[in-house]
Design a protein around this motif. Structure first.
Motif, PDB file in Angstrom:
ATOM      1  N   ALA A 446       0.984  -1.350  -0.387  1.00  0.00           N
ATOM      2  CA  ALA A 446       0.057   0.174  -0.034  1.00  0.00           C
ATOM      3  C   ALA A 446       0.687   0.967   0.254  1.00  0.00           C
ATOM      4  CB  ALA A 446      -1.106   0.090   1.187  1.00  0.00           C
ATOM      5  N   ASN A 447       1.604   1.662   0.942  1.00  0.00           N
ATOM      6  CA  ASN A 447       3.520   2.251   0.677  1.00  0.00           C
ATOM      7  C   ASN A 447       3.618   3.017  -0.898  1.00  0.00           C
ATOM      8  OD1 ASN A 447       3.129   3.598   3.165  1.00  0.00           O
ATOM      9  ND2 ASN A 447       4.185   1.663   3.944  1.00  0.00           N
ATOM     10  N   ALA A 448       4.197   1.440  -1.002  1.00  0.00           N
ATOM     11  CA  ALA A 448       4.850   1.825  -2.381  1.00  0.00           C
ATOM     12  C   ALA A 448       3.614   2.027  -3.508  1.00  0.00           C
ATOM     13  CB  ALA A 448       4.932   0.801  -3.137  1.00  0.00           C
ATOM     14  N   GLN A 449       2.455   1.706  -3.893  1.00  0.00           N
ATOM     15  CA  GLN A 449       1.267   2.327  -4.252  1.00  0.00           C
ATOM     16  C   GLN A 449       0.599   4.094  -4.370  1.00  0.00           C
ATOM     17  OE1 GLN A 449      -2.912   0.859  -3.797  1.00  0.00           O
ATOM     18  NE2 GLN A 449      -3.224   0.197  -5.721  1.00  0.00           N
ATOM     19  N   ARG A 450       0.932   4.014  -3.192  1.00  0.00           N
ATOM     20  CA  ARG A 450       0.404   5.202  -2.852  1.00  0.00           C
ATOM     21  C   ARG A 450       1.484   6.456  -3.586  1.00  0.00           C
ATOM     22  NH1 ARG A 450       1.525   9.170   1.201  1.00  0.00           N
ATOM     23  NH2 ARG A 450       2.927   8.150   2.335  1.00  0.00           N
TER      24      ARG A 450
END
Length: 727
Positions: A446-450
């Motif tokens: 989720a961090n990488a996606q954001r």
């Protein structure tokens, strides 16, 4: 699924939609029923996140020291990107919960689907609907214990380990300073052990609660009531043990401990309070100051927590897991009562508001629980959130074809290197689309996606490998998984970029080559980026062609690893050189224009320093000194290449020079270290887009990997190892 996260840079709290974690071997997938907010540790973390950058630095001087060291070794720009990347990321909250086993990983036989378990760990027992929990961080909940009470297991273990450090005996008297959540549990555990307890806390409500739960007397630390109670219970001698369960910046707790402890008494620090010990007071009584480290033996040991290796009970009676089981047993038998500690049970969807009320002081609480949707009951299995498709093996895949713009990329893994050294270059590159990110930890995806704009985040690797729209796959996981993930991606017909190392064993390397042969797909690049560094490429060009053999010296001042680094897990992740050494072998081979034909290596007794000699077909040699005992302030990488009356010198990718008939020296002004990642990625993307040759021939990648692996064989055999010249 949903998970509570916080951005440490901005302080923002949110309940985020993240992928369901995968169920890895050696652990179980647990659907949460109740999770406990630590009103001490978690609120301190939440408060720190709300501080200014200066305030954060003042609160964590240990981290500031690491940043300063990183600047010295890696330079300011790289350090800044790394620090900002860490700060501007979602971080999880929570470490104590109870839930139902939803899926059982390979190698687990002590629980089954539907069992109720208590879970621990600030990476595994998070405020999330589903968590993956390794073997030694969960225990079955005893019959009759309510799930909301079992959610106290981790904080109960912290209190229990603190009490064990005090070594209480029947009939002794103890003082507990700080009657928050941990302090209240310590009071009950001591009372259950036959110890008379005096409590100290400025909050009269907490004092009254502690007295109801077993304390003989409680009062304000600054009042005479506490001293009078101690004097009466001990005949004026002082308490046998003092337990520091307070937080904050006041030095009052350690001063009070010295005043009220008996001669040669024990002072145990469980919380995080100020510890400016008054020397005379502690010296005159010869007080024994002890620290209690979290849940007990095993904490911070990755072989225990992640690999599931237990400590023999004959040597370590009370481990992290055994403490957890012991506390649950005490709660199930009524020796510890956690129900009076529960100030509120909040719905999980109201997590952000609950934290705000706690932080602002609107909600004054000892313990707060989150209740999850459905409130899974004991023994009631839940339906899996995500179906895991079967792995398809052995099917031939066509080699990758030229791709139309944009080139669609998928990342398997989103750790620190991927997010600080690779993705920043790709996210802003025209003609590139970040299609998917795959991790086993939901929050990292989720961090990488954001942060980088991935179209989707998932834990389903097979779905990504089977997606025809994905042109290339980046494997940026831990070393032990590189070869297998590369093999699978090649068989799926993908162009593959795998971070070094390509393989940790000869069998793994053979498996990758077998996949190339089976699929006909040789579209592979290993992350040997230094040959793409602009400064080194310019220096090589100015050095020019050579006619005779060359001598190359390469000093790698690798430095010591921090305790707990996964690089130290040699049993699973290989030696440190096996993981990193390919960089330096590849750089030497590129500068010398050939692949090595033999490897010789020696290591001084008692340390990890290596001296490695590579011999090349034309008689050239490269001597690699890979050292860990050097000064941390010295540059990490320096090399000299000597041939034909010329010398090339590189100083840590900041400055270079060539001495010959003419002298060339790069700018003497400090520059950011560019070790070639950007140029490497540009050449890889170009190869994917055009279908042209890969940036480095497969033969060279294999030769470099084989030479790196041969170092260990040379160390064992004590003689040079000849390298075969075949794929």
């Amino acid at each position: 699924m949903k998970q509570v996260v916080q951005n440490y840079k901005s302080g923002e709290l949110s309940v985020l939609d993240v992928p369901v974690p995968g169920c890895k071997p050696g652990g179980v997938l647990v659907r949460s029923a109740f999770s406990l907010i630590s009103t001490g540790t978690e609120l301190m973390k939440v408060s720190e996140a709300g501080m200014s950058m200066l305030g954060k630095a003042r609160s964590r001087p240990d981290q500031v020291a690491k940043v300063v060291q990183s600047v010295a070794v890696n330079g300011l720009p790289a350090t800044y990107r790394k620090v900002m990347g860490k700060l501007d990321s979602y971080t999880p909250l929570g470490y104590s919960l109870c839930g139902v086993v939803e899926q059982v990983g390979a190698g687990i036989d002590d629980v089954k689907v539907g069992d109720l378990v208590a879970c621990a760990g600030n990476e595994h027992a998070l405020h999330a609907e589903v968590n993956w929990v390794p073997r030694n961080l969960y225990v079955p909940v005893p019959d009759g214990l309510e799930p909301r009470h079992a959610a106290f297991g981790t904080v109960g273990s912290i209190a229990l380990q603190g009490v064990r450090q005090g070594e209480p005996q029947l009939g002794e008297v103890a003082l507990v300073i700080g009657l928050g959540l941990i302090g209240q549990l310590v009071v009950q555990l001591l009372a259950a052990a036959g110890v008379r307890v005096v409590g100290a806390d400025p909050d009269p409500v907490r004092c009254e609660l502690a007295e109801r739960l077993g304390a003989v007397a409680c009062g304000d630390p600054g009042s005479a009531a506490v001293e009078n109670a101690v004097a009466e219970l001990t005949g004026g001698h002082g308490v046998d043990q003092v337990y520091l369960a307070a937080g904050g910046g006041s030095n009052q707790p350690v001063e009070l401990a010295a005043r009220l402890a008996r001669d040669r008494g024990r002072v145990v620090d469980i919380g995080k309070c100020r510890l400016d010990l008054p020397w005379n007071a502690y010296y005159e009584k010869e007080l024994d100051v002890r620290f209690s480290r979290s849940y007990g033996p095993g904490r911070y040991d990755p072989e225990y927590e992640l690999d599931g290796r237990d400590y023999p009970i004959g040597y370590v009676r009370w481990t992290e897991r055994r403490n957890l089981a012991c506390f649950l047993d005490l709660a199930a038998r009524g020796r510890v009562d956690v129900e009076p500690l529960i100030s509120r049970i909040a719905d999980f969807e109201d997590a952000v508001e609950t934290y705000r009320q706690l932080k602002d002081g609107e909600l004054k609480a000892v313990a707060v629980l989150f209740r999850y949707p459905g409130e899974a009951g004991a023994g009631e299995a839940q339906a899996p959130a995500v179906a895991v498709p079967a792995v398809r093996r052995g099917t031939a895949a066509a080699p990758a074809r030229p791709s139309r713009s944009p080139v669609r990329l998928a990342f398997v893994g989103a750790g620190n290197y991927a997010t600080s050294m690779l993705l920043p270059h790709l996210a802003r590159r025209e003609g590139v689309e970040l299609s998917a990110v795959v991790t086993t930890t939901a929050l990292s995806a989720a961090n990488a996606q954001r942060k980088f704009g991935f179209a989707r985040a998932t834990t389903d690797l097979d779905a990504v490998l089977g997606d025809a729209s994905v042109d290339a796959v980046f494997v940026v996981t831990r070393h032990s998984s590189h070869a297998e993930l590369t093999r699978r991606a090649l068989l799926a017909g993908k162009t593959v970029f795998v971070e070094k190392p390509l393989a940790l064993t000869e069998d793994e390397l053979a498996g990758v080559l077998a996949a190339v042969e089976e699929s006909g797909n040789d579209r592979l690049q290993v992350g040997f980026n230094r040959r793409f560094a602009p400064l080194l490429r310019e220096a090589k060009a100015r050095f020019g062609a050579r006619t005779g053999p060359a001598s190359l010296r390469y000093l790698v001042n690798a430095g010591r690893l921090q305790p707990g680094s996964w690089y130290l897990q040699q049993g699973t992740e290989g030696s440190r050189f096996a993981g990193e050494g390919g960089h330096f072998v590849d750089t030497a081979s590129w500068l010398l224009g050939a692949d090595p034909v033999s490897v010789y290596a020696v290591a001084p007794s008692g340390n990890e320093d290596l001296q490695i000699v590579l011999r090349y077909p034309d008689g050239s040699t490269a001597t690699l000194s890979y050292v860990t005992a050097g000064a941390p302030g010295f540059p990490k990488e320096t090399l000299d290449l000597v041939a034909d009356g010329k010398v090339l010198k590189l100083d840590d990718f900041v400055r270079a020079s060539v001495y010959g008939s003419k002298r060339w020296v790069s700018s003497r002004l400090p520059k950011a270290r560019d070790k070639g990642q950007s140029a490497e990625l540009a050449s890889f993307v170009r190869a994917v887009r055009t279908g042209g040759p890969m940036p480095v021939p497969l033969e060279s990648l294999v030769a470099t990997t084989a030479a790196t692996l041969a170092v260990q064989a040379a160390l064992v055999g004590g003689a040079p190892v000849t390298l075969a010249r075949s794929l």
